[in-house]
Design an enzyme around this catalytic site. Structure first.
Site, PDB file in Angstrom:
ATOM      1  N   CYS A 132      -2.163  -2.643   7.672  1.00 26.81           N
ATOM      2  CA  CYS A 132      -2.166  -3.537   6.510  1.00 26.81           C
ATOM      3  C   CYS A 132      -0.948  -4.450   6.443  1.00 26.81           C
ATOM      4  O   CYS A 132      -1.042  -5.576   5.959  1.00 26.81           O
ATOM      5  CB  CYS A 132      -2.319  -2.727   5.232  1.00 26.81           C
ATOM      6  N   VAL A 170       3.277   0.156   4.225  1.00 28.91           N
ATOM      7  CA  VAL A 170       2.545   0.879   5.274  1.00 28.91           C
ATOM      8  C   VAL A 170       1.125   0.353   5.399  1.00 28.91           C
ATOM      9  O   VAL A 170       0.562  -0.183   4.451  1.00 28.91           O
ATOM     10  CB  VAL A 170       2.492   2.390   4.943  1.00 28.91           C
ATOM     11  N   THR A 171       0.521   0.557   6.578  1.00 27.81           N
ATOM     12  CA  THR A 171       1.181   0.945   7.799  1.00 27.81           C
ATOM     13  C   THR A 171       1.508  -0.323   8.598  1.00 27.81           C
ATOM     14  O   THR A 171       0.810  -1.326   8.480  1.00 27.81           O
ATOM     15  CB  THR A 171       0.301   1.879   8.674  1.00 27.81           C
ATOM     16  N   GLU A 226      -4.654  -0.863  -1.365  1.00 22.09           N
ATOM     17  CA  GLU A 226      -5.964  -0.931  -0.706  1.00 22.09           C
ATOM     18  C   GLU A 226      -6.905  -0.013  -1.477  1.00 22.09           C
ATOM     19  O   GLU A 226      -6.714   1.208  -1.513  1.00 22.09           O
ATOM     20  CB  GLU A 226      -5.869  -0.473   0.757  1.00 22.09           C
ATOM     21  N   LYS A 248      -7.744  -4.948   4.753  1.00 22.98           N
ATOM     22  CA  LYS A 248      -6.420  -4.606   5.263  1.00 22.98           C
ATOM     23  C   LYS A 248      -5.421  -5.708   4.900  1.00 22.98           C
ATOM     24  O   LYS A 248      -4.267  -5.431   4.608  1.00 22.98           O
ATOM     25  CB  LYS A 248      -6.468  -4.392   6.777  1.00 22.98           C
ATOM     26  N   ASP A 276       0.788  -1.252   0.000  1.00 24.38           N
ATOM     27  CA  ASP A 276       0.000   0.000   0.000  1.00 24.38           C
ATOM     28  C   ASP A 276       0.816   1.296   0.000  1.00 24.38           C
ATOM     29  O   ASP A 276       0.430   2.269   0.668  1.00 24.38           O
ATOM     30  CB  ASP A 276      -0.952   0.013   1.205  1.00 24.38           C
ATOM     31  N   GLN A 332       7.693 -14.543  21.421  1.00 26.19           N
ATOM     32  CA  GLN A 332       7.308 -15.954  21.576  1.00 26.19           C
ATOM     33  C   GLN A 332       7.957 -16.827  20.500  1.00 26.19           C
ATOM     34  O   GLN A 332       7.316 -17.678  19.889  1.00 26.19           O
ATOM     35  CB  GLN A 332       5.780 -16.090  21.525  1.00 26.19           C
ATOM     36  N   LYS A 366      -6.684  -4.843  -3.151  1.00 26.97           N
ATOM     37  CA  LYS A 366      -7.310  -5.568  -2.043  1.00 26.97           C
ATOM     38  C   LYS A 366      -8.355  -4.676  -1.371  1.00 26.97           C
ATOM     39  O   LYS A 366      -8.073  -3.511  -1.078  1.00 26.97           O
ATOM     40  CB  LYS A 366      -6.258  -6.043  -1.037  1.00 26.97           C
TER      41      LYS A 366
HETATM   42  C1  C5J Z   1      -3.054   0.535   5.562  1.00 29.62           C
HETATM   43  C2  C5J Z   1      -4.789   1.707   6.732  1.00 29.62           C
HETATM   44  N1  C5J Z   1      -2.557   0.374   4.346  1.00 29.62           N
HETATM   45  N2  C5J Z   1      -3.976   2.129   7.688  1.00 29.62           N
HETATM   46  N3  C5J Z   1      -4.328   1.012   5.671  1.00 29.62           N
HETATM   47  O1  C5J Z   1      -2.403   0.275   6.551  1.00 29.62           O
HETATM   48  O2  C5J Z   1      -5.970   1.965   6.787  1.00 29.62           O
END
Ligand code: C5J
Length: 221
Positions: free
Chosen positions: A162, A157-158, A72, A132, A24, A202, A129
């Site tokens: 996502c 990101v972020t 996205e 997320k 993204d 873990q 997509k």
């Molecule tokens: C992504 C968002 N790409 N933060 N989308 O992380 O809404």
């Protein structure tokens, strides 16, 4: 097989079967006037990830290894954008509303496209997509399996939205997942830090993490 120095321990890496995933890196998240800014975020916080991603793209392209970009975004009629997503909160603009870069998070609009500095090269995969995570509603798992890809290196990101969602989905589907610490960013530094810790905690419950310099050095001939 190569071993990449990583947390919580060295990460196996299969040359040629490892896709670089760029999540993204769209104008809507990185530039002013887009979806990220409409939620009140400081988009400049994401810019630090651009040079490390560019360096990784160059490394993958030089070797002819697979690269996968995600965006996205939603269909123009928003039939794949649930009201529960569109109507949440009090943004200045909602998904589908017209903004300075076209309709927010709508496929085909300038804002939904990838930033010029990281623009996909011919032949690289670009996955649109609606969620997320990169597997939901995309058919991506079947395509990766058909291409023989078993390992994924995550950037973009972020970190805690996502990227982390996609990495968790990939981990559940059996991929070896490595996140590149300086090639991912968040609007919230504390969330980035926490997401990276969650991933490697873990015994690497979701996967591995490493800086781009360590990855690139391990891949150098
Ligand atoms: C992504 C968002 N790409 N933060 N989308 O992380 O809404």
């Amino acid at each position: 097989m190569i071993e990449i120095p990583a947390r919580p321990f060295p990460c196996p890496f299969e040359p040629g079967r490892t896709a670089l995933v760029v999540i993204d890196m769209q104008r809507d998240f990185v530039e002013p006037g887009g979806f990220g800014a409409s939620l009140g975020n400081d988009v400049t916080r994401l810019h630090a990830a651009i040079p490390p991603i560019a360096a990784l793209l160059a490394a993958w392209r030089a070797r002819g290894w697979p690269v996968l970009h995600t965006r996205e975004c939603h269909r123009p009629d928003l039939s794949d954008c649930p009201p529960a997503k569109r109507e949440r909160g009090e943004p200045t603009l909602r998904i589908g509303d017209p903004g300075p870069m076209g309709r927010l998070l709508v496929a085909g609009e300038p804002g939904a496209d990838i930033i010029p500095a990281l623009y996909p090269a011919a032949g690289e995969w670009v996955i649109d997509k609606p969620g997320k995570g990169m597997f939901w509603g995309t058919g991506l798992h079947e395509r990766l399996q058909a291409a023989g890809i078993t390992h994924l290196v995550f950037t973009g990101v972020t970190t805690e939205v996502c990227v982390q969602t996609s990495m968790r989905e990939a981990n559940d589907r059996g991929y070896v997942c490595l996140i590149v610490e300086d090639a991912t960013e968040s609007y919230f530094p504390e969330f980035k830090r926490a997401a990276l810790e969650m991933i490697v905690a873990q015994g690497g419950i979701i996967g591995w993490a490493t800086p781009s310099a360590a990855l690139l050095e391990a891949l150098a001939p």
